[in-house]
Write a protein that holds these residues in place. Sequence first.
Motif, PDB file in Angstrom:
ATOM      1  N   GLY A  48      11.375  16.123  11.491  1.00 43.78           N
ATOM      2  CA  GLY A  48      12.772  16.376  11.121  1.00 43.78           C
ATOM      3  C   GLY A  48      13.571  16.943  12.269  1.00 43.78           C
ATOM      4  N   ALA A  49      12.950  17.805  13.059  1.00 45.85           N
ATOM      5  CA  ALA A  49      13.645  18.377  14.215  1.00 45.85           C
ATOM      6  C   ALA A  49      13.962  17.293  15.240  1.00 45.85           C
ATOM      7  CB  ALA A  49      12.801  19.476  14.843  1.00 45.85           C
ATOM      8  N   VAL A  50      13.012  16.395  15.451  1.00 51.81           N
ATOM      9  CA  VAL A  50      13.225  15.282  16.388  1.00 51.81           C
ATOM     10  C   VAL A  50      14.337  14.384  15.855  1.00 51.81           C
ATOM     11  CG1 VAL A  50      12.192  13.209  17.394  1.00 51.81           C
ATOM     12  CG2 VAL A  50      10.878  15.343  17.285  1.00 51.81           C
ATOM     13  N   TYR A  51      14.263  14.052  14.588  1.00 53.76           N
ATOM     14  CA  TYR A  51      15.285  13.207  13.972  1.00 53.76           C
ATOM     15  C   TYR A  51      16.658  13.851  14.094  1.00 53.76           C
ATOM     16  CZ  TYR A  51      17.982  10.766  10.425  1.00 53.76           C
ATOM     17  OH  TYR A  51      18.958  10.065   9.794  1.00 53.76           O
ATOM     18  N   HIS A  52      16.724  15.152  13.864  1.00 52.28           N
ATOM     19  CA  HIS A  52      17.995  15.870  13.933  1.00 52.28           C
ATOM     20  C   HIS A  52      18.615  15.751  15.326  1.00 52.28           C
ATOM     21  CE1 HIS A  52      20.982  18.905  12.953  1.00 52.28           C
ATOM     22  NE2 HIS A  52      20.654  19.530  14.075  1.00 52.28           N
ATOM     23  N   VAL A  53      17.819  15.940  16.365  1.00 49.60           N
ATOM     24  CA  VAL A  53      18.324  15.827  17.735  1.00 49.60           C
ATOM     25  C   VAL A  53      18.818  14.412  18.001  1.00 49.60           C
ATOM     26  CG1 VAL A  53      17.657  15.831  20.171  1.00 49.60           C
ATOM     27  CG2 VAL A  53      16.968  17.706  18.699  1.00 49.60           C
ATOM     28  N   LEU A  54      18.018  13.426  17.624  1.00 50.52           N
ATOM     29  CA  LEU A  54      18.413  12.038  17.875  1.00 50.52           C
ATOM     30  C   LEU A  54      19.647  11.652  17.069  1.00 50.52           C
ATOM     31  CD1 LEU A  54      14.876  10.394  17.931  1.00 50.52           C
ATOM     32  CD2 LEU A  54      16.336  10.954  19.888  1.00 50.52           C
ATOM     33  N   ARG A  55      19.733  12.154  15.855  1.00 47.03           N
ATOM     34  CA  ARG A  55      20.899  11.854  15.015  1.00 47.03           C
ATOM     35  C   ARG A  55      22.169  12.473  15.596  1.00 47.03           C
ATOM     36  NH1 ARG A  55      22.339  14.213   9.506  1.00 47.03           N
ATOM     37  NH2 ARG A  55      23.962  12.817   8.815  1.00 47.03           N
ATOM     38  N   LYS A  56      22.046  13.703  16.093  1.00 47.20           N
ATOM     39  CA  LYS A  56      23.198  14.363  16.703  1.00 47.20           C
ATOM     40  C   LYS A  56      23.718  13.577  17.903  1.00 47.20           C
ATOM     41  CE  LYS A  56      24.026  18.673  15.240  1.00 47.20           C
ATOM     42  NZ  LYS A  56      25.308  19.251  15.022  1.00 47.20           N
ATOM     43  N   MET A  57      22.815  12.867  18.553  1.00 46.59           N
ATOM     44  CA  MET A  57      23.192  12.099  19.735  1.00 46.59           C
ATOM     45  C   MET A  57      23.467  10.640  19.395  1.00 46.59           C
ATOM     46  SD  MET A  57      20.632  13.769  22.460  1.00 46.59           S
ATOM     47  CE  MET A  57      21.564  13.240  23.860  1.00 46.59           C
ATOM     48  N   ASP A  58      23.532  10.332  18.111  1.00 42.84           N
ATOM     49  CA  ASP A  58      23.736   8.964  17.642  1.00 42.84           C
ATOM     50  C   ASP A  58      22.660   8.019  18.137  1.00 42.84           C
ATOM     51  OD1 ASP A  58      26.047   9.604  16.219  1.00 42.84           O
ATOM     52  OD2 ASP A  58      27.300   9.366  17.990  1.00 42.84           O
ATOM     53  N   ILE A  59      21.424   8.527  18.213  1.00 40.61           N
ATOM     54  CA  ILE A  59      20.279   7.711  18.601  1.00 40.61           C
ATOM     55  C   ILE A  59      19.304   7.771  17.438  1.00 40.61           C
ATOM     56  CG2 ILE A  59      18.370   7.425  20.206  1.00 40.61           C
ATOM     57  CD1 ILE A  59      20.053   9.036  22.228  1.00 40.61           C
ATOM     58  N   THR A  60      19.083   6.646  16.785  1.00 41.12           N
ATOM     59  CA  THR A  60      18.167   6.639  15.655  1.00 41.12           C
ATOM     60  C   THR A  60      17.137   5.541  15.835  1.00 41.12           C
ATOM     61  OG1 THR A  60      19.651   5.197  14.435  1.00 41.12           O
ATOM     62  CG2 THR A  60      19.859   7.555  14.024  1.00 41.12           C
ATOM     63  N   GLY A  61      16.018   5.719  15.181  1.00 38.72           N
ATOM     64  CA  GLY A  61      14.964   4.703  15.158  1.00 38.72           C
ATOM     65  C   GLY A  61      14.782   3.946  16.444  1.00 38.72           C
ATOM     66  N   GLY A  62      14.964   2.637  16.390  1.00 41.37           N
ATOM     67  CA  GLY A  62      14.740   1.796  17.556  1.00 41.37           C
ATOM     68  C   GLY A  62      16.002   1.477  18.320  1.00 41.37           C
ATOM     69  N   CYS A  63      17.070   2.232  18.097  1.00 40.93           N
ATOM     70  CA  CYS A  63      18.323   1.963  18.777  1.00 40.93           C
ATOM     71  C   CYS A  63      18.213   2.262  20.267  1.00 40.93           C
ATOM     72  CB  CYS A  63      19.457   2.802  18.193  1.00 40.93           C
ATOM     73  SG  CYS A  63      19.840   2.348  16.508  1.00 40.93           S
ATOM     74  N   ASP A  64      19.131   1.707  21.020  1.00 40.66           N
ATOM     75  CA  ASP A  64      19.202   1.923  22.457  1.00 40.66           C
ATOM     76  C   ASP A  64      19.383   3.408  22.742  1.00 40.66           C
ATOM     77  OD1 ASP A  64      19.426   1.551  25.146  1.00 40.66           O
ATOM     78  OD2 ASP A  64      21.484   0.814  25.068  1.00 40.66           O
ATOM     79  N   THR A  65      18.646   3.926  23.704  1.00 45.42           N
ATOM     80  CA  THR A  65      18.704   5.351  24.000  1.00 45.42           C
ATOM     81  C   THR A  65      19.587   5.670  25.191  1.00 45.42           C
ATOM     82  OG1 THR A  65      16.671   5.184  25.293  1.00 45.42           O
ATOM     83  CG2 THR A  65      16.463   5.859  22.979  1.00 45.42           C
ATOM     84  N   ASP A  66      20.381   4.728  25.655  1.00 45.52           N
ATOM     85  CA  ASP A  66      21.341   5.041  26.706  1.00 45.52           C
ATOM     86  C   ASP A  66      22.438   5.881  26.090  1.00 45.52           C
ATOM     87  OD1 ASP A  66      19.981   3.637  28.632  1.00 45.52           O
ATOM     88  OD2 ASP A  66      21.067   1.772  28.228  1.00 45.52           O
ATOM     89  N   MET A  67      22.615   7.071  26.636  1.00 40.13           N
ATOM     90  CA  MET A  67      23.558   8.020  26.059  1.00 40.13           C
ATOM     91  C   MET A  67      24.948   7.829  26.641  1.00 40.13           C
ATOM     92  SD  MET A  67      21.310  11.457  26.165  1.00 40.13           S
ATOM     93  CE  MET A  67      21.209  11.388  27.919  1.00 40.13           C
ATOM     94  N   VAL A  68      25.930   8.107  25.831  1.00 40.29           N
ATOM     95  CA  VAL A  68      27.285   8.165  26.336  1.00 40.29           C
ATOM     96  C   VAL A  68      27.445   9.508  27.028  1.00 40.29           C
ATOM     97  CG1 VAL A  68      28.268   6.636  24.598  1.00 40.29           C
ATOM     98  CG2 VAL A  68      28.135   9.068  24.145  1.00 40.29           C
ATOM     99  N   PRO A  69      28.280   9.602  28.075  1.00 37.82           N
ATOM    100  CA  PRO A  69      28.448  10.879  28.771  1.00 37.82           C
ATOM    101  C   PRO A  69      28.837  11.990  27.805  1.00 37.82           C
ATOM    102  CG  PRO A  69      29.528   9.121  29.958  1.00 37.82           C
ATOM    103  CD  PRO A  69      29.069   8.542  28.649  1.00 37.82           C
ATOM    104  N   GLY A  70      28.207  13.128  27.962  1.00 36.41           N
ATOM    105  CA  GLY A  70      28.527  14.280  27.135  1.00 36.41           C
ATOM    106  C   GLY A  70      27.693  14.408  25.878  1.00 36.41           C
ATOM    107  N   ALA A  71      26.925  13.388  25.527  1.00 39.82           N
ATOM    108  CA  ALA A  71      26.140  13.454  24.290  1.00 39.82           C
ATOM    109  C   ALA A  71      25.085  14.540  24.364  1.00 39.82           C
ATOM    110  CB  ALA A  71      25.483  12.106  23.995  1.00 39.82           C
ATOM    111  N   LEU A  72      24.429  14.661  25.494  1.00 41.31           N
ATOM    112  CA  LEU A  72      23.403  15.686  25.644  1.00 41.31           C
ATOM    113  C   LEU A  72      24.013  17.071  25.578  1.00 41.31           C
ATOM    114  CD1 LEU A  72      20.452  16.212  26.040  1.00 41.31           C
ATOM    115  CD2 LEU A  72      20.780  16.082  28.484  1.00 41.31           C
ATOM    116  N   LEU A  89       5.279  10.775  17.085  1.00 42.03           N
ATOM    117  CA  LEU A  89       4.544  11.116  18.302  1.00 42.03           C
ATOM    118  C   LEU A  89       5.294  12.130  19.156  1.00 42.03           C
ATOM    119  CD1 LEU A  89       3.038   7.681  19.382  1.00 42.03           C
ATOM    120  CD2 LEU A  89       1.837   9.679  18.517  1.00 42.03           C
ATOM    121  N   ILE A  90       6.613  12.002  19.201  1.00 42.02           N
ATOM    122  CA  ILE A  90       7.423  12.971  19.943  1.00 42.02           C
ATOM    123  C   ILE A  90       7.234  14.356  19.326  1.00 42.02           C
ATOM    124  CG2 ILE A  90       9.772  13.695  20.511  1.00 42.02           C
ATOM    125  CD1 ILE A  90      10.491  10.669  20.603  1.00 42.02           C
TER     126      ILE A  90
END
Length: 66
Positions: A35-59, A25-26
Amino acid sequence: MSRPFRKLDPEKVIKLKRQGLSNSLIAQRLGVTQGAVYHVLRKMDITGGCDTDMVPGALARVSDNY
């Protein structure tokens, strides 16, 4: 013929993921591939249903690549 290249804003991806949207949907909303969405989330260590709270600097790490 391939799709024209679009810059993907990682902040938009994260915002939509936090709202509970699936990668599919994103991708539809932003006009990019799953794949582009997955790539961004993977780079930020956010996958599938994992918590989306980012560590500082991830973005910043992902933004440098787009």
